[in-house]
Write a protein that holds these residues in place. Structure first.
Motif, mmCIF file in Angstrom:
data_model
loop_
_atom_site.group_PDB
_atom_site.id
_atom_site.type_symbol
_atom_site.label_atom_id
_atom_site.label_comp_id
_atom_site.label_asym_id
_atom_site.label_seq_id
_atom_site.Cartn_x
_atom_site.Cartn_y
_atom_site.Cartn_z
ATOM 1 N N LEU A 1 -10.909 -31.790 -36.005
ATOM 2 C CA LEU A 1 -10.396 -32.143 -37.167
ATOM 3 C C LEU A 1 -11.510 -32.685 -38.070
ATOM 4 C CD1 LEU A 1 -7.682 -32.566 -38.681
ATOM 5 C CD2 LEU A 1 -7.862 -34.758 -37.674
ATOM 6 N N VAL A 2 -11.624 -31.894 -39.279
ATOM 7 C CA VAL A 2 -12.542 -32.397 -40.280
ATOM 8 C C VAL A 2 -11.750 -32.883 -41.460
ATOM 9 C CG1 VAL A 2 -14.475 -31.439 -41.854
ATOM 10 C CG2 VAL A 2 -14.029 -30.446 -39.553
ATOM 11 N N ILE A 3 -12.252 -33.898 -41.818
ATOM 12 C CA ILE A 3 -11.602 -34.717 -42.978
ATOM 13 C C ILE A 3 -12.091 -34.477 -44.220
ATOM 14 C CG2 ILE A 3 -10.349 -36.901 -43.976
ATOM 15 C CD1 ILE A 3 -9.212 -35.840 -41.137
ATOM 16 N N GLY A 4 -11.914 -33.902 -45.299
ATOM 17 C CA GLY A 4 -12.770 -33.596 -46.429
ATOM 18 C C GLY A 4 -13.190 -32.255 -46.809
ATOM 19 N N SER A 5 -13.195 -31.633 -47.954
ATOM 20 C CA SER A 5 -13.509 -30.413 -48.241
ATOM 21 C C SER A 5 -14.561 -29.988 -49.099
ATOM 22 C CB SER A 5 -12.235 -29.416 -48.743
ATOM 23 O OG SER A 5 -11.856 -30.060 -49.720
ATOM 24 N N GLY A 6 -15.474 -31.375 -49.104
ATOM 25 C CA GLY A 6 -16.808 -31.101 -50.010
ATOM 26 C C GLY A 6 -17.779 -30.428 -49.396
ATOM 27 N N ILE A 7 -18.778 -30.409 -49.507
ATOM 28 C CA ILE A 7 -19.848 -29.613 -48.908
ATOM 29 C C ILE A 7 -20.242 -30.166 -47.467
ATOM 30 C CG2 ILE A 7 -22.396 -29.180 -48.750
ATOM 31 C CD1 ILE A 7 -22.457 -29.071 -51.896
ATOM 32 N N ALA A 8 -20.179 -31.584 -47.066
ATOM 33 C CA ALA A 8 -20.147 -31.982 -45.681
ATOM 34 C C ALA A 8 -19.126 -31.273 -44.713
ATOM 35 C CB ALA A 8 -20.438 -33.637 -45.513
ATOM 36 N N GLY A 9 -17.877 -31.612 -45.145
ATOM 37 C CA GLY A 9 -16.841 -31.017 -44.384
ATOM 38 C C GLY A 9 -16.889 -29.425 -44.360
ATOM 39 N N LEU A 10 -17.017 -28.890 -45.476
ATOM 40 C CA LEU A 10 -17.131 -27.256 -45.261
ATOM 41 C C LEU A 10 -18.325 -26.780 -44.414
ATOM 42 C CD1 LEU A 10 -16.239 -26.360 -49.142
ATOM 43 C CD2 LEU A 10 -14.798 -26.058 -46.980
ATOM 44 N N TYR A 11 -19.401 -27.279 -44.578
ATOM 45 C CA TYR A 11 -20.598 -26.879 -44.031
ATOM 46 C C TYR A 11 -20.367 -27.190 -42.404
ATOM 47 C CZ TYR A 11 -25.305 -25.466 -43.776
ATOM 48 O OH TYR A 11 -26.658 -24.461 -43.582
ATOM 49 N N SER A 12 -19.961 -28.411 -41.907
ATOM 50 C CA SER A 12 -19.945 -28.737 -40.616
ATOM 51 C C SER A 12 -18.756 -27.871 -40.284
ATOM 52 C CB SER A 12 -19.715 -30.074 -40.493
ATOM 53 O OG SER A 12 -18.533 -30.717 -41.192
ATOM 54 N N ALA A 13 -17.674 -27.724 -40.602
ATOM 55 C CA ALA A 13 -16.556 -27.003 -40.088
ATOM 56 C C ALA A 13 -17.089 -25.389 -39.595
ATOM 57 C CB ALA A 13 -15.406 -26.610 -41.030
ATOM 58 N N LEU A 14 -18.146 -25.108 -40.660
ATOM 59 C CA LEU A 14 -18.613 -23.532 -40.638
ATOM 60 C C LEU A 14 -19.656 -23.456 -39.267
ATOM 61 C CD1 LEU A 14 -19.118 -22.596 -44.144
ATOM 62 C CD2 LEU A 14 -17.482 -21.286 -42.552
#
Ligand SMILES: Cc1cc2nc3c(=O)[nH]c(=O)nc-3n(C[C@H](O)[C@H](O)[C@H](O)COP(=O)(O)OP(=O)(O)OC[C@H]3O[C@@H](n4cnc5c(N)ncnc54)[C@H](O)[C@@H]3O)c2cc1C
Length: 510
Positions: A21-34
């Protein structure tokens, strides 16, 4: 501090499951999810739409050793100097060493970085940097272009689901560490997971004037603290020297940033008499570290009883300025400022939170299964003062490291997660209109220039408010916002009172 904000029934809550589960859709959230292995199911939960983050607003660019005449040691040294002795050298080395490969990956992912007419990547210079090392996109819209592209890629992946307008209220833990989160997307739900990355961004909106959007109130940091995570350095708040000075601070929704890159391209700060007052104040003059420029501006404003000073951009020709800084050019013209001919009125505003959830070099916190990346984390790279354009780089380098660590140390979900609840009996109606009170206290006592007496007074006021807030029963996201703002403000004032030395952005006048 409450353990849980949620005060409703816990037996019949809806349940969903994911692996990470990733909380946040800034660059840290999106890049870690990817960077989570595609066989794992990832959910990104974000309380706003895609444009509601600090990442979306970032202008200047991303720092990295890209230019042929630049050196790793120089980027490390500049970061350490700006950090005023509080950086973790090892973390800074990781940031700088792993920077270029992440920029190359963004290029391969078609983030539209700007190129010069010869087709080479445009690389600019910003405050505190001894070399040109900042890549940018859309002129002064680097954050928007990067977030948009990473968001498109994330949404095209089969293993990633993005849940917009979903508020993460509480982190759930059991004897094995993280086991899920309680969220609200109009109704309350439990998302079961054993791996969670917090990428919840900054705290700016607890100040009267900030470049951050309204959602930046430190709620991720507070939820981590409530779940037992260690927090470090909340008193280390960065103010940006140059935000557009239009209207009163109290009523402004969000301060509009005039990027440091404008000074990098030749902009000069001037006082009422037209003097370039940064000359002689620091060897890098207008490009000195942010805390130094901020204090010099505040001192000029105080001396002359002014609400602002000015940024002279007349050394740039109009076509260049319009092409290089299209967002700033348009905003100035919308406000009736005829740039580059007319000076831009500017004043400092809150901009960035250096402190946050303490992590190691893999984004790990002291709570098993809980990771943090980006602005909400304290990795030690910014120390007491962040170097310009190092923060998006931090999101990339440490967001990716957290994801890669999870891939190698994956914790499997087991289900059967229990939600906790708050049993307080006070009335939530007592919260109405209290946000402004908190914002005024923090702005008055924990600003860019602090005094011992003021910090003690601010702490006393926040302790009283916090004690009352702990007794309230909270029932909706507005109540949670208020409580989180109180917690963030209290952490800042507690930290500022505990830190005895005057250092970097934590500047004590007396
Ligand atoms: C105007 C401006 C200009 C900047 N310019 C630059 C620059 O040129 N270069 C640079 O390196 N840095 C710059 N910065 C700083 C940089 O943009 C940020 O530090 C960085 O982008 C933070 O990214 P993040 O992913 O950590 O957090 P953010 O991008 O802020 O994302 C946080 C996310 O968390 C979500 N969230 C928060 N709380 C919750 C919750 N409780 N439940 C669900 N979701 C939640 C938010 O909705 C958001 O999606 C700038 C910042 C601003 C404001």
């Amino acid at each position: 501090m409450k353990r849980y904000l949620y005060s409703g029934e816990t037996e019949n809550l809806k349940r969903e499951q994911c692996d990470v589960l990733v909380i946040g859709s800034g660059i840290a959230g999106l890049y870690s999810a990817l960077h989570i292995n595609p066989e794992h199911k990832v959910m990104i939960v974000t309380k706003t739409k895609v444009d509601g983050s600090n990442s979306w607003l970032a202008q200047g660019g991303i720092a990295s050793v890209i230019a042929p005449d630049d050196f790793f040691d120089s980027h490390i040294e500049d970061t350490l100097v700006a950090g005023a002795g509080l950086c973790d050298r090892k973390a800074v080395e990781v940031l700088v060493d792993e920077g270029p490969k992440n920029i190359q990956e963004l290029i391969a992912d078609n983030v539209p970085f700007d190129h010069n007419p010869e087709g080479d990547l445009e690389i600019t210079r910003e405050g505190g940097h001894s070399h040109r090392r900042i890549v940018h996109a859309g002129g002064d819209a680097t954050g928007r272009e990067t977030t948009k592209r990473l968001g498109e890629i994330a949404m095209s992946k089969k293993n990633i689901e993005v849940k917009f307008e979903t508020y993460m209220v509480d982190i759930l833990t059991d004897e094995k560490g993280v086991c899920g989160a309680l969220v609200n997307d109009g109704e309350y739900k439990i998302i079961e997971c054993r791996n969670m990355i917090l990428a919840t961004g900054g705290i700016g909106h607890i100040y009267l004037s900030s470049t951050n959007p309204a959602g930046a109130i430190g709620d991720g940091i507070c939820s981590a603290a409530r779940a037992g995570a260690e927090i470090f350095g909340m008193e280390l708040v960065q103010f940006h020297p140059t935000t557009l000075a239009i209207g009163s601070m109290e009523n402004s929704e969000r301060a509009f940033l005039i990027s440091e890159a404008v000074r990098g391209e030749g902009g000069i700060l001037r006082n009422q008499r037209g003097e370039a007052f940064m000359q002689g104040k620091h060897p890098r003059a207008d490009l000195a570290p942010r805390d130094i420029v901020t204090r010099a501006i505040l001192s000029e404003m105080k001396k002359e009883h002014l609400d602002n000073v000015w940024l002279d951009v007349s050394s740039m020709d109009e076509e260049f300025f319009k092409h290089r800084f299209p967002t700033i050019y348009q905003k100035c013209h919308d406000e009736g400022i005829d740039v580059p001919r007319e000076y831009i009125p500017i004043r400092p505003s809150q901009h960035y939170q250096m402190g946050g959830i303490q992590t190691d070099l893999d984004g790990k916190t002291n709570v098993e299964g809980l990771y943090a990346a980006g602005e909400c984390a304290w990795t030690g790279i910014h120390g007491a003062n962040r170097l310009a354009s190092n923060s998006m780089l931090e999101c990339l380098v440490f967001g990716r490291r957290a994801a890669e660590y999870i891939n190698g140390h994956f914790r499997t979900s087991e289900g059967g997660v229990k939600a906790g609840r708050d049993e307080s009996t006070g009335k939530c109606s007592e919260i109405d209109n209290k946000q402004l009170e908190v914002r005024k206290i923090v702005s008055e006592y924990a600003n860019a220039v602090r005094t011992r007496k003021g910090l003690a007074e601010g702490k006393k006021l926040m302790d009283e408010i916090s004690e009352k807030a702990d007794k309230l029963k909270l029932v909706n996201p507005e109540d949670y916002d208020y409580y989180n703002m109180v917690c963030t403000a209290k952490m800042i004032l507690d930290g500022a009172n505990e830190r005895k030395e005057s250092i970097g952005a934590h500047y004590i006048e007396d």
